[in-house]
Motif scaffolding. Structure first.
Motif, mmCIF file in Angstrom:
data_model
loop_
_atom_site.group_PDB
_atom_site.id
_atom_site.type_symbol
_atom_site.label_atom_id
_atom_site.label_comp_id
_atom_site.label_asym_id
_atom_site.label_seq_id
_atom_site.Cartn_x
_atom_site.Cartn_y
_atom_site.Cartn_z
ATOM 1 N N ARG A 246 36.125 25.771 40.797
ATOM 2 C CA ARG A 246 36.799 25.851 39.373
ATOM 3 C C ARG A 246 37.755 27.257 39.549
ATOM 4 O O ARG A 246 38.845 27.546 39.075
ATOM 5 N N ARG A 247 37.035 28.150 39.953
ATOM 6 C CA ARG A 247 37.717 29.910 39.581
ATOM 7 C C ARG A 247 39.560 29.090 41.663
ATOM 8 O O ARG A 247 40.432 29.616 40.415
ATOM 9 N N ALA A 248 39.091 28.547 42.343
ATOM 10 C CA ALA A 248 40.576 28.129 42.921
ATOM 11 C C ALA A 248 41.118 27.917 42.771
ATOM 12 O O ALA A 248 42.364 27.938 42.511
ATOM 13 N N LEU A 249 40.406 26.547 41.675
ATOM 14 C CA LEU A 249 41.689 25.713 41.225
ATOM 15 C C LEU A 249 42.301 25.911 40.162
ATOM 16 O O LEU A 249 43.915 25.651 40.203
ATOM 17 N N ALA A 250 41.683 27.062 39.300
ATOM 18 C CA ALA A 250 42.638 27.417 38.035
ATOM 19 C C ALA A 250 43.822 28.135 39.228
ATOM 20 O O ALA A 250 45.337 28.564 38.348
ATOM 21 N N VAL A 251 43.741 29.238 40.109
ATOM 22 C CA VAL A 251 44.641 29.945 40.667
ATOM 23 C C VAL A 251 44.929 28.749 41.244
ATOM 24 O O VAL A 251 46.672 29.446 41.138
ATOM 25 N N TYR A 252 45.378 27.858 41.608
ATOM 26 C CA TYR A 252 46.373 27.153 42.623
ATOM 27 C C TYR A 252 47.305 26.256 41.515
ATOM 28 O O TYR A 252 48.134 26.127 41.673
ATOM 29 N N GLU A 253 46.783 25.878 40.485
ATOM 30 C CA GLU A 253 46.720 25.470 38.890
ATOM 31 C C GLU A 253 48.322 26.566 38.752
ATOM 32 O O GLU A 253 49.354 26.111 38.469
ATOM 33 N N GLU A 254 47.541 27.101 38.240
ATOM 34 C CA GLU A 254 48.467 28.626 37.251
ATOM 35 C C GLU A 254 49.672 28.409 38.464
ATOM 36 O O GLU A 254 51.182 28.226 38.215
ATOM 37 N N GLY A 255 49.846 28.671 40.326
ATOM 38 C CA GLY A 255 50.992 28.819 40.945
ATOM 39 C C GLY A 255 51.235 27.950 41.605
ATOM 40 O O GLY A 255 52.301 27.781 42.252
ATOM 41 N N GLY A 256 50.780 26.266 41.209
ATOM 42 C CA GLY A 256 51.845 25.495 41.932
ATOM 43 C C GLY A 256 51.494 24.694 42.688
ATOM 44 O O GLY A 256 52.225 24.305 43.930
ATOM 45 N N SER A 257 49.909 25.054 43.251
ATOM 46 C CA SER A 257 50.423 25.419 44.947
ATOM 47 C C SER A 257 49.906 23.593 45.422
ATOM 48 O O SER A 257 49.284 22.939 44.731
ATOM 49 N N PRO A 258 50.145 23.057 46.509
ATOM 50 C CA PRO A 258 50.012 21.640 46.774
ATOM 51 C C PRO A 258 47.932 21.489 47.377
ATOM 52 O O PRO A 258 47.880 20.766 47.098
#
Length: 711
Positions: free
Chosen positions: A687-699
């Motif tokens: 969940r912590r990783a997902l929040a980071v990726y969503e904020e940055g628009g990561s694939p």
């Protein structure tokens, strides 16, 4: 001699010779103060399709609620021209006519200003006429009119609506005396001084998309909107939610039956012609947003008017006082005063973070006004000054985050100090306890504006400062990986460096560009840029730059040929050692250790990664030291040391979080999740990783989300 001594009361005629009878027709003089008790009902009806404004109208309900108020309550609607201030005042007045048995008086100050005598005295005459005083009995002097107005209004409970006032005195002079009476004023200006008289300031903002579509629907029929819902939403977005703009577009749709909403959207999509197309014409009148804004512009003092025109050329959606000062070649104090006047005139708004913003249609009007009034080339000069301002600050921010990074831009080219006293250029990060943190916060807050400046300056061929700004700007994306923005900024920089014929700059920017391209899985494009970068770096003769390009090449080969990656990193290490570049040497060791671990040489990898971590700590680079620790953990995992790997990755994730290196933190969390056995701990990491990726628009979002969904 025709004379009569003494005083005579009554009828008198002095004649010489009279033939026949004399008849006197005598009428008593009328009362000097006739009092017509009719109930004035002068407030215009609210416009068709009135929507929203529930909160501010409810606030008025409470403000004008009873007869026990201390004095006459005052409400002041303020806001952008065309935002619907008069409509809101008319709506409340008509919904509450029963509260004012003495009637409702309406004074249009815009109409008074258009004729002779457009002042408070003439407004008093308007109010006295509404209270039944006929023109022959209107007092001539201001003081006499005021006294009579107070006398007559004391007998009634009235609502006085004052439209388009520009000065507080226009309100205070017209306060009625009757218990329960109230004044509702509208003004483009904020009129904050009226707070001292107990006024409630009620600023109106533009409509949100839902309310604006509702207004369009009320004017054009729901069926027509339902047939093109997406186009309708886009249309009100292009109108910026400004009610007058929505109404004018609705009028065009109603008068031009073959015009579809989609076609109108296509017309308005061209920003250069948008303002002129939000207009409706008939044989009787012409209604445009531009004309509405022109009235507000004409009231500005000269300095504020010049600032207004300057702001029209600013790239970006927001700006601070320093940007405005730089754009207009003003002192900070002069810029502050001009912005204060524009804010008071509702021609700009203040955002939650303290920056200023122009409504989109206001910005277009300011641009058009500048084009008509200022010398040719004004827009280019303004953008050039803003570009220089952002280049200096972004370069200083880059230095604050990492002073020993490879840079092609020289300090003296990016930061040119000039001026003295309060206007001397100073480093805003130098006095901070945490300059790197503050610099990144500033870059994040200004990200959209810096990108807008790069776009505008690139179109105007400011090649050298464009590539210099793009080079410095990339420091933000090392920490916050907004991949689309990173790629665009570097692509603009590469084009500018190529046009500037600067081989070193082109090599640096192309190699940097490979980073977001690889993250976006556009590997072949990344490789093409790296091949060109390698050639340009050799042409430049810049040894450290050549070492850096080899490092970036190694990053590409990490994905495609680990053995070639090891060779590239060894080449980079050797070049950095030859150049005496300590940080470059530490970076090359770090990436070499990572590549060795992937090829299976784990023992060598652990040794090299440990050396890299020690070097980074000695250089004060906590972020790269944390990354090195994370890869030590990954290498331990490959060696089967799960406990050691979990400990290293946990510590690295925490350290990376403290350094705000969110992308690398997320990678460490994913790898940690692969090693943990407890399901709750695994989900927490993901969940912590997902929040980071969503904020940055990561694939990576889709893959991490799939893991979480699968449980």
């Amino acid at each position: 001699m025709n004379s009569l001594p003494g005083n005579v009361d009554g009828q008198l005629a002095q004649v010489g010779v009279a033939h026949g009878p004399i008849t006197f027709n005598y009428q008593a003089p009328p009362s000097p103060e006739p009092r017509d008790r009719r109930r004035p009902n002068q407030v215009p009806r609210p416009p068709r399709g009135f929507v929203d404004r529930r909160t501010v109208l409810a606030e008025l309900d409470g403000l004008f609620g009873g007869e026990d108020a201390d004095g006459c309550p005052i409400g002041v609607f303020s806001g952008l021209p065309g935002v619907g201030k008069t409509a809101a005042a008319s709506k409340w007045a008509h919904d509450n006519h029963q509260r004012f048995p003495g009637g409702q008086i309406f004074v249009d100050f815009a109409e008074l200003r258009s004729g002779a005598g457009g002042d408070v005295s003439e407004a008093l005459a308007t109010c006295l006429r509404a209270l039944g005083v006929r023109d022959p009995y209107l007092p001539e002097g201001f003081a006499e009119r005021t006294a009579l107005y107070r006398d007559l209004s004391a007998e009634r409970r009235v609502l006085v609506v004052l439209d388009d006032v520009t000065r507080p005195a226009q309100v205070t002079a017209l306060l009625p005396q009757g218990p329960g009476s109230a004044v509702l004023a509208t003004s483009t200006w904020q009129l904050g001084e009226l707070v001292l008289d107990g006024a409630a300031l009620l600023p109106l903002d533009v409509l949100d998309t839902e309310s604006a579509v509702e207004l369009l629907s009320a004017l054009c029929t729901r069926q027509r909107i339902a047939a093109e819902p997406a186009a309708a939403a886009r249309l009100v977005e292009l109108c910026g939610g400004l009610p007058i703009a929505v109404r004018i577009c609705a009028a065009r749709l109603l008068t031009q039956k073959r015009l579809t909403i989609g076609t109108l959207v296509d017309e308005l999509s061209d920003e250069q012609s948008r303002l002129s197309r939000i207009a409706v014409f008939s044989v009787h009148e012409e209604r445009t947003v531009s004309a509405t804004l022109e009235l507000a512009y004409r009231d500005l003092p000269a300095a504020a008017a010049r600032m207004y025109r300057t702001l029209g050329h600013l790239p970006g959606l927001s700006f601070d006082t320093a940007v405005a000062a730089a754009a207009g070649l003003d002192s900070v104090a002069a810029a502050e005063e001009a912005l204060r006047v524009l804010e008071a005139a509702s021609l700009l708004s203040v955002l939650d973070d303290g920056r200023y913003a122009l409504h989109g249609l206001v910005r277009l009007h300011a641009q058009a006004t500048s084009t008509a009034q200022d010398p040719p080339g004004t827009a280019r000069k303004t953008i050039g000054r803003v570009l220089g301002h952002y280049l200096a600050l972004t370069f200083l921010a880059d230095l604050a985050v990492r002073a020993d990074r490879l840079r092609i831009t020289k300090t003296e080219d990016a930061v040119r100090t000039s001026g003295s006293g309060e206007d001397a250029f100073v480093d805003p990060f130098a006095g901070s306890a945490q300059p790197g943190r503050d610099a990144l916060c500033w870059l994040e807050a200004e990200r959209a504006n810096i990108l807008a400046v790069l776009r505008a300056a690139s179109r105007l061929d400011f090649d050298r400062p464009v590539w210099q700004l793009a080079e410095a700007f990339t420091v933000l994306f090392f920490h916050h990986r907004h991949l689309a923005d990173w790629r665009e900024s570097l692509e603009l920089g590469v084009t500018a460096a190529e046009r500037d014929r600067n081989a070193a700059a082109e090599a640096r920017l192309r190699s940097l560009l490979s980073r977001p391209l690889l993250d976006l899985k556009q590997d072949e494009q990344a490789k093409a840029h790296l091949d060109t970068a390698e050639r340009r770096a050799v042409e430049s003769g810049h040894l450290v730059l050549q070492a850096s390009v080899q490092e970036f090449l190694g990053r590409y080969w990490d994905r495609h040929d680990p053995d070639r990656a090891v060779d590239a990193y060894r080449t980079s290490l050797a070049l950095n050692v030859e150049a005496g570049e300590e940080r470059g040497e530490a970076l090359a060791r770090y990436f070499l250790g990572c590549a060795q671990s992937v090829t299976g040489d784990h023992a060598a990898a652990l040794s090299v990664l440990a050396e890299a971590r020690t070097a980074f700590l000695a250089l004060g680079d906590k972020r790269m030291a944390a990354r090195s620790l994370a890869d030590v953990g990954r290498t331990r995992a490959r060696l089967g040391d799960s406990a050691g790997a979990v400990a290293d990755l946990s510590q690295a994730a925490d350290d990376l979080h403290g350094c705000k290196a969110s992308h690398y933190e997320a990678q460490a969390l994913e790898d940690l999740a692969n090693l943990l056995d407890e399901p709750d701990e695994v989900r927490a990491c993901l969940r912590r990783a997902l929040a980071v990726y969503e904020e940055g628009g990561s694939p990576r979002v889709a893959e991490v989300l799939a893991r979480l969904t699968a449980g």
